[in-house]
Design an enzyme around this catalytic site. Structure first.
Site, PDB file in Angstrom:
ATOM      1  N   GLU A  48       5.423   9.247   4.770  1.00  0.00           N
ATOM      2  CA  GLU A  48       5.382   8.887   3.346  1.00  0.00           C
ATOM      3  C   GLU A  48       6.306   9.803   2.554  1.00  0.00           C
ATOM      4  OE1 GLU A  48       1.874   8.400  -0.072  1.00  0.00           O
ATOM      5  OE2 GLU A  48       1.454   9.373   1.840  1.00  0.00           O
ATOM      6  N   LYS A 135       3.835   1.191  -2.931  1.00  0.00           N
ATOM      7  CA  LYS A 135       2.393   1.428  -2.830  1.00  0.00           C
ATOM      8  C   LYS A 135       1.678   0.864  -4.053  1.00  0.00           C
ATOM      9  CE  LYS A 135      -0.898   5.131  -1.750  1.00  0.00           C
ATOM     10  NZ  LYS A 135      -1.058   6.582  -1.517  1.00  0.00           N
ATOM     11  N   CYS A 169      -0.353   5.366   3.476  1.00  0.00           N
ATOM     12  CA  CYS A 169      -1.501   6.255   3.338  1.00  0.00           C
ATOM     13  C   CYS A 169      -2.796   5.483   3.105  1.00  0.00           C
ATOM     14  CB  CYS A 169      -1.224   7.269   2.232  1.00  0.00           C
ATOM     15  SG  CYS A 169      -2.326   8.716   2.225  1.00  0.00           S
TER      16      CYS A 169
END
Length: 369
Positions: A48, A135, A169
């Site tokens: 990430e 995200k 994540c």
């Protein structure tokens, strides 16, 4: 002969960014892509926010502190525009490696001084930019610097091996996001993770293992979990105290990259805290075998009871209509008005004159008797 589902060699890159250094992180990423490609990897996953870093300082400093503000400004100054020169360099490396690459970046909007996204970039083995995923919900301190993405970037990308997906994540434990990626037909899924979790939570490697196996169980996809790790350069730049420094140097706080089969078995890893590249041979036919039992977007579900609707449109806060209305002509004193305007002016003049006469009559005094 029937359809063929090949065995694909994949790689999970576990490495530390060149902290808050866009050029340095890009160069390191390109080197690692070429290294993994030289070792036969056809799909390569990265952590990430690998370029230029993930905003982990919020784990250690108050949000409005001078240190946090300074590092956040550096993050923006080193963030990546898509497309841009860093993406071009990554595409060239992917082409050289003959590999599909999923790269974690901090993305900023072109020609702005503000908004950033936590993004995965998908690159084809021919060096083409295939797409990106932003995200959807920034986690904890990320919300101070990252905006959430929208449904327009929530989709699989097409590869020669079939649909490939990615989530970042905590998204990898979101039941609806998992179902969406399963419904997209994911055969290979890339999870991008930071270099450590907040000090108040479980060690990152525990969550990575649980989420990777759970995702594989539900989707029946191969899962590549690429974790970041910590180096001394990052610890120095974070300006943390002795206690936080001890935590960051604890090998249990970072790393933990794994590769998991559609049967939810860990077939490679977990890695320790050191940098490295994890490899595995992924037989895509295992996806067929495991879906004979559970196909949660097919025969092992009830669409008459359960349905998921994904909004693929992105809202626009600013829209410009390029069709400009025709402006009336500018008339200088002494010029004649256009022909079409003249009757209107004449009519208005006559109507005004009649109203003037009526008012004059209304004000006429009565004659004395």
């Amino acid at each position: 002969m029937g359809d063929k589902y090949p065995t694909v060699k994949v790689a999970a890159v576990q490495a530390a960014s060149v902290f808050l250094d866009r050029d340095g992180s890009t160069a390191k990423a390109c080197r690692l892509i070429r290294e993994a490609g030289a070792n036969g990897a056809r799909v390569i996953g990265f952590p990430e926010g690998f370029i230029p870093a993930h905003p982990v300082w919020f784990h250690h400093h108050p949000a409005t502190s001078a240190v946090a503000n300074r590092l956040s400004v550096e993050l923006f100054k080193n963030a990546v525009e898509i497309p841009g020169p860093e993406i071009e360099a990554l595409c060239a490396a992917a082409r050289d490696a003959n590999a599909y690459v999923v790269m974690g970046v901090c993305e900023k909007l072109p020609n702005t001084l503000g908004t950033m996204f936590n993004t995965q970039v998908f690159i084809g083995s021919d060096g083409r930019l295939l797409g990106k995923h932003q995200k959807l919900m920034p986690t904890v301190g990320e919300r101070l610097v990252h905006m959430g993405g929208f449904g327009d970037t929530l989709a699989a990308v097409s590869t020669e091996f079939g649909p490939m997906t990615g989530l970042i994540c905590g998204e990898n434990s979101n039941p609806l996001a998992i179902f969406a990626m399963t419904a997209e037909g994911s055969r290979i899924h890339v999870m991008s993770w930071p270099n450590h979790f907040p000090t108040s939570g479980d060690p990152m490697r525990n969550r990575v293992s649980v989420d990777s196996q759970a995702f594989a169980q539900m989707s029946k996809a191969w899962v590549i979990s690429a974790c970041g790790t910590v180096d001394e350069d990052m610890i120095r730049k974070l300006e943390v105290g002795p206690e936080a420094g001890k935590f960051l140097r604890n090998p249990d706080c970072c790393g933990g990259s794994v590769i998991v089969s559609p049967g939810s078995r860990v077939v490679a890893g977990p890695l320790g805290a050191a940098e490295g590249i994890l490899y595995a041979e992924c037989n895509l036919e295992l996806g067929v075998l495991t879906k004979l039992r559970h196909d949660f977007v097919g025969h092992y579900n009830r669409p008459d009871i359960f349905q998921l609707h994904v909004n693929r449109s992105a809202p626009r806060i600013y829209t410009v209509n390029e069709e400009r209305a025709a402006l009336p002509p500018v008339v200088t004193p002494g010029e004649r008005l256009p022909h079409r305007a003249t009757p209107r002016l004449a009519d208005a003049t006559r109507r005004g004159a009649r109203r003037h006469v009526v008012r004059k009559r209304a004000r006429a005094p009565h004659k004395k008797r």
